[in-house]
Enzyme design. Structure first.
Site, PDB file in Angstrom:
ATOM      1  N   HIS A   1       4.731 -10.354   2.795  1.00 21.24           N
ATOM      2  CA  HIS A   1       5.674  -9.609   3.625  1.00 21.24           C
ATOM      3  C   HIS A   1       5.027  -9.115   4.913  1.00 21.24           C
ATOM      4  O   HIS A   1       5.676  -9.090   5.964  1.00 21.24           O
ATOM      5  CB  HIS A   1       6.223  -8.417   2.831  1.00 21.24           C
ATOM      6  CG  HIS A   1       7.308  -7.668   3.537  1.00 21.24           C
ATOM      7  ND1 HIS A   1       8.608  -8.118   3.598  1.00 21.24           N
ATOM      8  CD2 HIS A   1       7.291  -6.493   4.214  1.00 21.24           C
ATOM      9  CE1 HIS A   1       9.337  -7.248   4.274  1.00 21.24           C
ATOM     10  NE2 HIS A   1       8.559  -6.256   4.666  1.00 21.24           N
TER      11      HIS A   1
ATOM     12  N   TYR B   1       2.487 -12.707   6.770  1.00 20.18           N
ATOM     13  CA  TYR B   1       3.096 -14.005   7.108  1.00 20.18           C
ATOM     14  C   TYR B   1       2.129 -15.161   6.826  1.00 20.18           C
ATOM     15  O   TYR B   1       2.088 -16.159   7.549  1.00 20.18           O
ATOM     16  CB  TYR B   1       3.527 -14.030   8.586  1.00 20.18           C
ATOM     17  CG  TYR B   1       4.603 -13.023   8.913  1.00 20.18           C
ATOM     18  CD1 TYR B   1       5.940 -13.331   8.747  1.00 20.18           C
ATOM     19  CD2 TYR B   1       4.285 -11.750   9.372  1.00 20.18           C
ATOM     20  CE1 TYR B   1       6.938 -12.412   9.039  1.00 20.18           C
ATOM     21  CE2 TYR B   1       5.266 -10.816   9.659  1.00 20.18           C
ATOM     22  CZ  TYR B   1       6.594 -11.155   9.493  1.00 20.18           C
ATOM     23  OH  TYR B   1       7.576 -10.242   9.769  1.00 20.18           O
TER      24      TYR B   1
ATOM     25  N   GLU C   1      15.515  -7.402  10.378  1.00 22.72           N
ATOM     26  CA  GLU C   1      14.577  -7.505   9.266  1.00 22.72           C
ATOM     27  C   GLU C   1      15.324  -7.480   7.945  1.00 22.72           C
ATOM     28  O   GLU C   1      16.493  -7.094   7.883  1.00 22.72           O
ATOM     29  CB  GLU C   1      13.548  -6.364   9.307  1.00 22.72           C
ATOM     30  CG  GLU C   1      12.462  -6.572  10.346  1.00 22.72           C
ATOM     31  CD  GLU C   1      11.252  -5.704  10.092  1.00 22.72           C
ATOM     32  OE1 GLU C   1      11.368  -4.708   9.357  1.00 22.72           O
ATOM     33  OE2 GLU C   1      10.170  -6.025  10.626  1.00 22.72           O
ATOM     34  N   SER C   2      14.625  -7.853   6.879  1.00 23.22           N
ATOM     35  CA  SER C   2      15.241  -7.953   5.561  1.00 23.22           C
ATOM     36  C   SER C   2      14.844  -6.778   4.672  1.00 23.22           C
ATOM     37  O   SER C   2      13.770  -6.200   4.830  1.00 23.22           O
ATOM     38  CB  SER C   2      14.808  -9.255   4.877  1.00 23.22           C
ATOM     39  OG  SER C   2      13.397  -9.248   4.675  1.00 23.22           O
ATOM     40  N   HIS C   3      15.712  -6.448   3.743  1.00 22.19           N
ATOM     41  CA  HIS C   3      15.405  -5.512   2.658  1.00 22.19           C
ATOM     42  C   HIS C   3      16.125  -6.018   1.408  1.00 22.19           C
ATOM     43  O   HIS C   3      16.908  -5.305   0.786  1.00 22.19           O
ATOM     44  CB  HIS C   3      15.845  -4.089   3.025  1.00 22.19           C
ATOM     45  CG  HIS C   3      14.755  -3.085   2.843  1.00 22.19           C
ATOM     46  ND1 HIS C   3      14.937  -1.857   2.267  1.00 22.19           N
ATOM     47  CD2 HIS C   3      13.427  -3.137   3.166  1.00 22.19           C
ATOM     48  CE1 HIS C   3      13.796  -1.187   2.248  1.00 22.19           C
ATOM     49  NE2 HIS C   3      12.869  -1.946   2.790  1.00 22.19           N
TER      50      HIS C   3
ATOM     51  N   ARG D   1      13.392   2.530  13.205  1.00 25.05           N
ATOM     52  CA  ARG D   1      12.085   3.025  13.631  1.00 25.05           C
ATOM     53  C   ARG D   1      11.313   1.980  14.425  1.00 25.05           C
ATOM     54  O   ARG D   1      10.529   2.323  15.319  1.00 25.05           O
ATOM     55  CB  ARG D   1      11.269   3.505  12.426  1.00 25.05           C
ATOM     56  CG  ARG D   1      11.778   4.811  11.850  1.00 25.05           C
ATOM     57  CD  ARG D   1      10.770   5.426  10.885  1.00 25.05           C
ATOM     58  NE  ARG D   1      10.426   4.528   9.790  1.00 25.05           N
ATOM     59  CZ  ARG D   1      11.180   4.334   8.708  1.00 25.05           C
ATOM     60  NH1 ARG D   1      12.343   4.951   8.587  1.00 25.05           N
ATOM     61  NH2 ARG D   1      10.775   3.511   7.756  1.00 25.05           N
ATOM     62  N   ASP D   2      11.500   0.713  14.121  1.00 25.02           N
ATOM     63  CA  ASP D   2      10.884  -0.331  14.944  1.00 25.02           C
ATOM     64  C   ASP D   2      11.350  -0.213  16.391  1.00 25.02           C
ATOM     65  O   ASP D   2      10.562  -0.400  17.333  1.00 25.02           O
ATOM     66  CB  ASP D   2      11.250  -1.723  14.406  1.00 25.02           C
ATOM     67  CG  ASP D   2      10.342  -2.170  13.274  1.00 25.02           C
ATOM     68  OD1 ASP D   2       9.232  -1.630  13.160  1.00 25.02           O
ATOM     69  OD2 ASP D   2      10.746  -3.058  12.509  1.00 25.02           O
TER      70      ASP D   2
ATOM     71  N   SER E   1       6.920   5.821   2.005  1.00 21.74           N
ATOM     72  CA  SER E   1       7.866   6.902   2.268  1.00 21.74           C
ATOM     73  C   SER E   1       8.445   6.739   3.668  1.00 21.74           C
ATOM     74  O   SER E   1       7.752   6.330   4.600  1.00 21.74           O
ATOM     75  CB  SER E   1       7.165   8.264   2.162  1.00 21.74           C
ATOM     76  OG  SER E   1       6.752   8.516   0.834  1.00 21.74           O
TER      77      SER E   1
END
EC number: 6.3.5.3
Length: 747
Positions: free
Chosen positions: A55, A58, A102-104, A125-126, A323
């Protein structure tokens, strides 16, 4: 307080360590020992394990992702490219826009609400870390069959998580997609996108430069939630065993994140920050190693100064905790007091935990004992790079040979009418209002277009009307049939959606969702898809600015359909001159743009009516896509159209139904001797538009200049959707069929 420190590691070279449990193989562990010239401490092992995870590093995709840089088109608009937290593009008038997806995925299956919510929080936040104010979010969601019991568990939680976090931040959700397919059962895809806006001079990067500068951790306290969450959970095959020992999913607090946004923006505007990094996957491990590796090269950190929610946490747990709502900043000594004052104003906890050095080493202490001493670049940038074996899946040839030509088509008018209603009520084509009504689409007051429009459209400047459009698209069935073409078709659709609003496509982000990289068939799909996307971006002249790779999306040995999700950003010179999708005026000619072919491989018709997947997807035509885009953009600028809708999933039939229902106005069309092909083919580079009567001659002229085929097929008006010689369906019947599906399934 005694712990596993560097001196002890030197003295106990044979001490057993749980590197395999942390996802490392023998070779990787051996490489760490070679780098350190000793065994790692427990804390160092924690850092390398998360930073070298699939993750974060890469490691299986790097060799293929390089194409996005090697084949990048030369464009003056690109201000910050791949390698930073998010890409940045110039959209004119001094404005810059940053966006990323992005993925979650796995966390959202384990705990749907928090998995999806923290996915939104992480991508926001990115965007903050680039110095931008977040202005909108989007999401791409994929689930198993709509009526599957587990879908009924996961879908409501994911939708609530996306909406709950985004709504609480006051960010409009302006678009995306919700898709159902059996391949996503037990492995949903939750891809979140955020877009932010700033002036050129406000761009910030993740770098820790300047020996003596202070390292400040600010935001929420660090807790045991999410220890190794995204970095570990997303880096291994997802099966019952991995779920049984899964780490806790992160817990989000959007109200703390809102304070973090405002606090960070004031810090940026007060010029109090040298470098910045959000804490997402790999937490403190990622922030410290990446900042140090991209700056002067060294950092000293007192890990015991990290504020904790649980004082019993070990150093390794602190390093691996994910967190939420945390950031790390590099600040000059003379600005520390002012930095802390701004944080106090916003009631955001902030603590100086370290200092930038020029030692070339990341050194961490725990109550005076050195527990980490490593070259930061080896963790952040020099992880393993694998050239995984590649092989065409054994069933690929037979899959492509099983063309949908063998499937029975409607044989009479009544069957065609029933097919229309079945299609528009099928889960993938039915109204997603049940989903989007949970999202605030218009908060902040700058949303010009939002779901279910062709693309989301945000106003940036009230005076000039400058704005940006965004679309997020992908098709796993197309990519399963032909990965190279499938990725290009995802890009084509997103490009077409953006252009349909009147915006000029400018840049690309992507989230590449695939099965296990240890499967040669999956790696062939990945290699072909990345090659296809890179080639298509070069052909269309729009660079990839960044993105995300999500591997191990499979249950047991069965991978999902390869699903590259493509986001396209476009700039709109004046959003007041936008194209909307609705048929908004009576008596306007309806024109079909582009060429229609008999193309049903991977189509919604084959999927809905027969559960069939086979043949080849629609033929890619990037030149035609660019030409169509130029027509739609010019038509918007000159306000020639009263409605415009791209053609994609479900073909012309879906576009006509959606445009009619959106505007509350009927339409009558004539489609010749083969209405079925016209209605349900999914040929690319097509749109349906309603032309203002006074603009007909000019519109024909721009179509001819661009070489875009155009066919007048009908007229807007009335209260029915009619195809001459075939059927007439009242709008109220269409609306009932289109809107009842999801509420009926989910409740």
């Amino acid at each position: 307080m005694s712990t596993d420190n560097v001196e002890l590691a030197k003295q106990t070279p044979d001490h057993p360590q749980p590197y395999k449990e942390l996802g490392m193989n023998d070779e990787e562990y051996g490489r760490v020992r070679d780098i350190l010239r000793r065994r790692p401490t427990a804390s160092e092992l924690a850092i390398y394990s998360v930073m070298w995870s699939e993750h974060c590093s890469y490691k299986s995709s790097k060799v293929h992702l390089r194409q996005f840089g090697d084949k990048a088109p030369q464009t003056e608009a690109l201000l910050v490219g791949m390698g930073e937290n998010a890409g940045v593009v110039d959209v004119g008038q001094g404005w810059a826009v940053t966006f990323k997806v992005e993925s979650h995925n796995h966390p959202s299956y384990v705990e749907p609400y928090q998995g999806a919510a923290t996915g939104v929080g992480g991508i926001v936040r990115d965007i903050i870390s680039m110095g931008a104010r977040p202005v909108a979010v989007m999401d791409s969601l994929r689930f198993g069959p709509a009526d599957a019991p587990d879908t009924k568990r996961v879908l409501p939680g994911v939708v609530a998580g996306v909406g709950g976090y985004g709504n609480s931040l006051g960010l409009p959700n302006i678009g995306g997609e919700t898709v159902f397919d059996p391949c996503y059962l037990d492995n949903p895809l939750v891809n979140a996108l955020c877009i932010g806006v700033m002036k050129h001079e406000d761009i910030h990067l993740a770098t820790a430069s300047g020996a003596g500068n202070q390292v400040i951790l600010y935001g929420s306290y660090t807790g045991p939630d999410g220890i190794g969450g995204a970095s570990v959970l997303a880096s291994a095959t997802f099966d019952e065993e991995s779920q049984a020992k899964r780490p806790a999913v992160q817990v989000g607090d959007p109200f703390t994140e809102k304070l973090l946004i405002e606090c960070s923006l004031e810090l940026f505007h007060s010029d109090l920050v040298v470098g910045i990094q959000d804490l997402g996957a790999a937490g403190v491990s990622c922030a410290t190693t990446e900042l140090a590796a991209s700056g002067t090269g060294g950092m000293d950190v007192k890990l015991d100064l990290v504020p904790l929610r649980d004082p019993t946490m070990s150093p390794e747990e602190i390093l691996m905790s994910e967190s939420q709502e945390r950031m790390m900043a590099v600040v000059t000594p003379e600005n520390v007091e002012a930095f802390l004052a701004v944080c106090a104003k916003w009631e955001v906890p902030a603590t100086v935990i370290g200092e930038v050095t020029d030692s070339g080493r990341l050194v961490m202490t725990w109550h005076g004992e050195v527990i980490v001493d490593l070259p930061p670049r080896t963790a952040a940038h020099d992880g393993p790079v694998y050239q995984r074996p590649i092989a065409i899946p054994e069933d690929q040839a037979s899959l492509q040979a099983d063309a949908p030509t063998r499937l029975a088509r409607p044989s009479n008018r009544d069957e065609l009418r029933k097919t229309v209603l079945w299609m528009i009520g099928s889960p993938n084509l039915a109204s997603k209002e049940w989903v989007t009504s949970r999202y605030d689409r218009y908060v902040l007051g700058n949303t010009v277009l939002a779901q279910p429009e062709n693309a989301g459209l945000i106003r940036l400047d009230d005076e000039t009307g400058l704005g940006v459009a965004l679309s997020l698209d992908g098709n796993g069935r197309y990519t399963r049939l032909d990965p190279y073409a499938g990725a290009q078709l995802g890009l084509s659709e997103a490009y077409r959606n953006v252009a349909a609003t009147g915006a000029q496509p400018l840049a690309v982000t992507n989230c590449l969702n695939f099965g296990s990289p240890e499967d040669p068939g999956v790696m062939w799909q990945f290699a072909e898809a990345t090659r296809g996307l890179a080639d298509a971006c070069l052909a269309l002249g729009i660079p990839v600015t960044g993105g995300n790779v999500s591997f191990y999306n499979q249950t047991g040995t069965t991978p999902i359909n390869p699903t590259p999700v493509i986001g396209v950003l476009g700039v709109h010179q004046d959003v007041r001159r936008r194209n909307a999708m609705a048929f908004a005026a009576e008596g306007h000619k309806v024109v079909l743009l582009g060429a229609t072919h008999e193309e049903f491989g991977g189509s919604e018709w084959a999927h809905v009516m027969y559960g069939h997947l086979g043949g080849l997807p629609p033929r890619v035509d990037l030149q035609a896509e660019a030409a169509l885009g130029s027509v739609l953009i010019t038509a918007a600028h000159e306000t020639l159209l009263s409605g415009a809708h791209d053609l994609s999933d479900g073909g012309l039939n879906q576009a006509l139904v959606e445009a009619s229902l959106r505007g509350g106005l009927g339409v009558r069309v004539a489609l010749g001797e083969d209405p079925f092909t016209y209605l349900f083919s999914e040929s690319v580079a097509r749109a349906v538009v309603a032309v203002r009567p006074e603009a007909e001659a000019r519109f024909v002229d721009i179509c001819e200049q661009a070489g875009v085929p155009y066919t007048t097929i009908g007229m807007t008006g009335g209260d029915s959707y009619a195809v001459d010689g075939q059927f007439s369906i009242p709008l109220h019947e269409l609306r009932e069929a289109h809107t009842a599906t999801l509420p009926g399934i989910v409740g």
